[in-house]
Design a protein around this motif. Structure first.
Motif, PDB file in Angstrom:
ATOM      1  N   PRO A  75      57.440  64.530  25.860  1.00 29.03           N
ATOM      2  CA  PRO A  75      56.573  65.193  24.572  1.00 29.03           C
ATOM      3  C   PRO A  75      57.338  64.844  23.348  1.00 29.03           C
ATOM      4  CG  PRO A  75      56.824  66.925  26.516  1.00 29.03           C
ATOM      5  CD  PRO A  75      57.856  65.410  26.824  1.00 29.03           C
ATOM      6  N   ARG A  76      56.730  64.649  22.171  1.00 30.44           N
ATOM      7  CA  ARG A  76      57.359  64.593  20.743  1.00 30.44           C
ATOM      8  C   ARG A  76      58.244  65.878  20.613  1.00 30.44           C
ATOM      9  NH1 ARG A  76      51.659  63.661  19.058  1.00 30.44           N
ATOM     10  NH2 ARG A  76      51.709  65.863  18.375  1.00 30.44           N
ATOM     11  N   LEU A  85      55.532  73.448  24.531  1.00 28.11           N
ATOM     12  CA  LEU A  85      54.735  73.977  25.576  1.00 28.11           C
ATOM     13  C   LEU A  85      53.202  73.615  25.771  1.00 28.11           C
ATOM     14  CD1 LEU A  85      56.374  77.332  26.123  1.00 28.11           C
ATOM     15  CD2 LEU A  85      56.807  75.464  27.491  1.00 28.11           C
ATOM     16  N   ARG A  86      52.427  73.636  24.582  1.00 24.42           N
ATOM     17  CA  ARG A  86      51.116  73.379  24.636  1.00 24.42           C
ATOM     18  C   ARG A  86      50.922  71.866  24.875  1.00 24.42           C
ATOM     19  NH1 ARG A  86      49.940  76.285  20.362  1.00 24.42           N
ATOM     20  NH2 ARG A  86      49.055  77.950  21.727  1.00 24.42           N
ATOM     21  N   GLU A  87      51.938  71.170  24.322  1.00 24.16           N
ATOM     22  CA  GLU A  87      51.440  69.354  24.421  1.00 24.16           C
ATOM     23  C   GLU A  87      51.984  69.270  26.015  1.00 24.16           C
ATOM     24  OE1 GLU A  87      53.921  67.124  21.707  1.00 24.16           O
ATOM     25  OE2 GLU A  87      52.810  67.849  19.787  1.00 24.16           O
ATOM     26  N   MET A  88      52.984  69.707  26.658  1.00 25.91           N
ATOM     27  CA  MET A  88      53.022  69.661  27.755  1.00 25.91           C
ATOM     28  C   MET A  88      52.244  69.895  28.819  1.00 25.91           C
ATOM     29  SD  MET A  88      55.677  68.308  29.467  1.00 25.91           S
ATOM     30  CE  MET A  88      55.710  67.980  30.917  1.00 25.91           C
ATOM     31  N   MET A  89      51.534  71.241  28.575  1.00 26.29           N
ATOM     32  CA  MET A  89      50.380  71.691  29.448  1.00 26.29           C
ATOM     33  C   MET A  89      49.231  70.806  29.471  1.00 26.29           C
ATOM     34  SD  MET A  89      48.386  75.286  28.794  1.00 26.29           S
ATOM     35  CE  MET A  89      47.609  74.929  27.525  1.00 26.29           C
ATOM     36  N   ASN A  90      48.875  70.203  28.138  1.00 19.08           N
ATOM     37  CA  ASN A  90      47.657  69.290  27.829  1.00 19.08           C
ATOM     38  C   ASN A  90      47.903  67.888  28.131  1.00 19.08           C
ATOM     39  OD1 ASN A  90      46.125  71.502  27.100  1.00 19.08           O
ATOM     40  ND2 ASN A  90      46.797  71.127  24.755  1.00 19.08           N
ATOM     41  N   ASP A  91      49.236  67.472  28.490  1.00 21.36           N
ATOM     42  CA  ASP A  91      49.346  66.010  28.910  1.00 21.36           C
ATOM     43  C   ASP A  91      48.845  65.743  30.134  1.00 21.36           C
ATOM     44  OD1 ASP A  91      50.427  63.550  28.966  1.00 21.36           O
ATOM     45  OD2 ASP A  91      52.685  64.196  29.356  1.00 21.36           O
ATOM     46  N   LEU A  92      47.755  64.767  30.284  1.00 23.07           N
ATOM     47  CA  LEU A  92      47.248  64.422  31.491  1.00 23.07           C
ATOM     48  C   LEU A  92      48.004  63.621  32.270  1.00 23.07           C
ATOM     49  CD1 LEU A  92      43.558  63.998  30.201  1.00 23.07           C
ATOM     50  CD2 LEU A  92      44.597  65.966  31.354  1.00 23.07           C
ATOM     51  N   ALA A  94      51.311  63.890  32.804  1.00 27.21           N
ATOM     52  CA  ALA A  94      52.439  64.781  33.496  1.00 27.21           C
ATOM     53  C   ALA A  94      52.211  65.056  35.047  1.00 27.21           C
ATOM     54  CB  ALA A  94      53.053  65.848  32.555  1.00 27.21           C
ATOM     55  N   GLU A  95      53.338  65.494  35.607  1.00 28.14           N
ATOM     56  CA  GLU A  95      52.999  66.028  36.822  1.00 28.14           C
ATOM     57  C   GLU A  95      52.407  67.350  36.948  1.00 28.14           C
ATOM     58  OE1 GLU A  95      56.057  66.808  40.740  1.00 28.14           O
ATOM     59  OE2 GLU A  95      56.907  66.217  38.707  1.00 28.14           O
ATOM     60  N   PRO A  96      51.420  67.508  37.757  1.00 27.94           N
ATOM     61  CA  PRO A  96      50.695  68.713  37.640  1.00 27.94           C
ATOM     62  C   PRO A  96      51.581  70.154  37.737  1.00 27.94           C
ATOM     63  CG  PRO A  96      49.782  67.387  39.370  1.00 27.94           C
ATOM     64  CD  PRO A  96      50.827  66.764  38.690  1.00 27.94           C
ATOM     65  N   ARG A  97      52.849  70.095  38.738  1.00 26.51           N
ATOM     66  CA  ARG A  97      53.667  71.267  38.484  1.00 26.51           C
ATOM     67  C   ARG A  97      54.281  71.522  37.047  1.00 26.51           C
ATOM     68  NH1 ARG A  97      56.689  71.608  43.667  1.00 26.51           N
ATOM     69  NH2 ARG A  97      55.122  72.643  44.390  1.00 26.51           N
ATOM     70  N   MET A  98      54.676  70.466  36.556  1.00 27.40           N
ATOM     71  CA  MET A  98      55.244  70.626  35.233  1.00 27.40           C
ATOM     72  C   MET A  98      54.137  71.218  34.393  1.00 27.40           C
ATOM     73  SD  MET A  98      58.505  69.578  35.079  1.00 27.40           S
ATOM     74  CE  MET A  98      58.634  68.998  33.283  1.00 27.40           C
ATOM     75  N   ARG A  99      52.856  70.561  34.246  1.00 23.59           N
ATOM     76  CA  ARG A  99      51.956  71.295  33.385  1.00 23.59           C
ATOM     77  C   ARG A  99      51.528  73.026  33.714  1.00 23.59           C
ATOM     78  NH1 ARG A  99      46.639  68.114  34.090  1.00 23.59           N
ATOM     79  NH2 ARG A  99      46.259  69.385  32.072  1.00 23.59           N
ATOM     80  N   LEU A 100      51.859  73.337  34.817  1.00 24.29           N
ATOM     81  CA  LEU A 100      51.385  74.416  35.448  1.00 24.29           C
ATOM     82  C   LEU A 100      52.537  75.298  35.022  1.00 24.29           C
ATOM     83  CD1 LEU A 100      49.706  76.512  37.027  1.00 24.29           C
ATOM     84  CD2 LEU A 100      51.048  75.986  39.256  1.00 24.29           C
ATOM     85  N   ASP A 101      53.657  74.861  35.247  1.00 22.79           N
ATOM     86  CA  ASP A 101      54.942  75.703  34.926  1.00 22.79           C
ATOM     87  C   ASP A 101      54.919  75.864  33.304  1.00 22.79           C
ATOM     88  OD1 ASP A 101      55.766  75.885  37.116  1.00 22.79           O
ATOM     89  OD2 ASP A 101      57.414  74.206  36.887  1.00 22.79           O
ATOM     90  N   ALA A 102      54.415  74.966  32.245  1.00 25.16           N
ATOM     91  CA  ALA A 102      54.495  75.125  30.967  1.00 25.16           C
ATOM     92  C   ALA A 102      53.266  76.092  30.579  1.00 25.16           C
ATOM     93  CB  ALA A 102      53.765  73.695  30.348  1.00 25.16           C
ATOM     94  N   ALA A 103      52.237  75.806  31.390  1.00 24.13           N
ATOM     95  CA  ALA A 103      51.119  76.957  31.078  1.00 24.13           C
ATOM     96  C   ALA A 103      51.355  78.432  31.390  1.00 24.13           C
ATOM     97  CB  ALA A 103      50.041  76.616  31.979  1.00 24.13           C
ATOM     98  N   LYS A 104      52.207  78.550  32.693  1.00 20.82           N
ATOM     99  CA  LYS A 104      52.880  79.797  32.836  1.00 20.82           C
ATOM    100  C   LYS A 104      53.812  80.371  31.742  1.00 20.82           C
ATOM    101  CE  LYS A 104      52.739  79.447  37.848  1.00 20.82           C
ATOM    102  NZ  LYS A 104      53.767  79.394  38.912  1.00 20.82           N
TER     103      LYS A 104
END
Length: 149
Positions: A75-76, A85-92, A94-104
């Motif tokens: 991410p930038r 965290l919002r960019e990581m969560m919305n990065d399609l 990225a690995e789903p586990r990383m996106r889920l951890d960012a959302a948490k």
């Protein structure tokens, strides 16, 4: 298992058009065992999922929009952790586990936690329920005369 850095580099190399052995060498495998490693990576569910995610995102992306980021998995840089965290969560891609951890990690900052009642609050709430009804105490009568003058 998880998508390791070597598996991610292999998937990126394969998607860029390299052959299996060349992609394994580019990912960091030794030349002697590159063919065997490539065969393992081609069957690995994490590598298959990463490659299919990247292909799906590339198909969904409009053709006229050029890709800005030189490295899609990073991410930038940002001074605000919530933006990161919002960019990581919305990065399609990225690995789903990383996106889920960012959302948490972002969740407590967006939505408040519903607190549980303590023992005293529960007793007071139960007493209100029991004290009401037909035989419960009623409100005091309103006085019609004002004696304050």
């Amino acid at each position: 298992m998880a998508l390791t850095e070597q598996k991610r580099r292999y998937a990126d190399a394969r998607l860029s058009g390299m052959g299996k052995k060349a992609a394994a060498i580019a990912a960091g495998c030794p030349e002697k065992s590159a063919s065997q490693a490539a065969s393992r990576y081609e069957k690995d569910p994490d590598v298959i999922a990463a490659m299919s995610r990247t292909v799906a995102v590339q198909k969904a992306r409009p053709v006229d929009v050029p890709k800005v980021d030189p490295e899609p998995h990073i991410p930038r840089p940002s001074d605000d952790p919530m933006v990161f965290l919002r960019e990581m969560m919305n990065d399609l891609e990225a690995e789903p586990r990383m996106r889920l951890d960012a959302a948490k990690a972002l969740l407590p900052y967006v939505h408040g936690k519903v607190a549980e009642q303590g023992k005293k609050d529960q007793k007071a709430e139960a007493a209100k329920k029991v004290g009401g009804g037909r035989f419960g105490t009623s409100a005091p009568p309103k006085l019609a005369i004002d004696n304050t003058r």
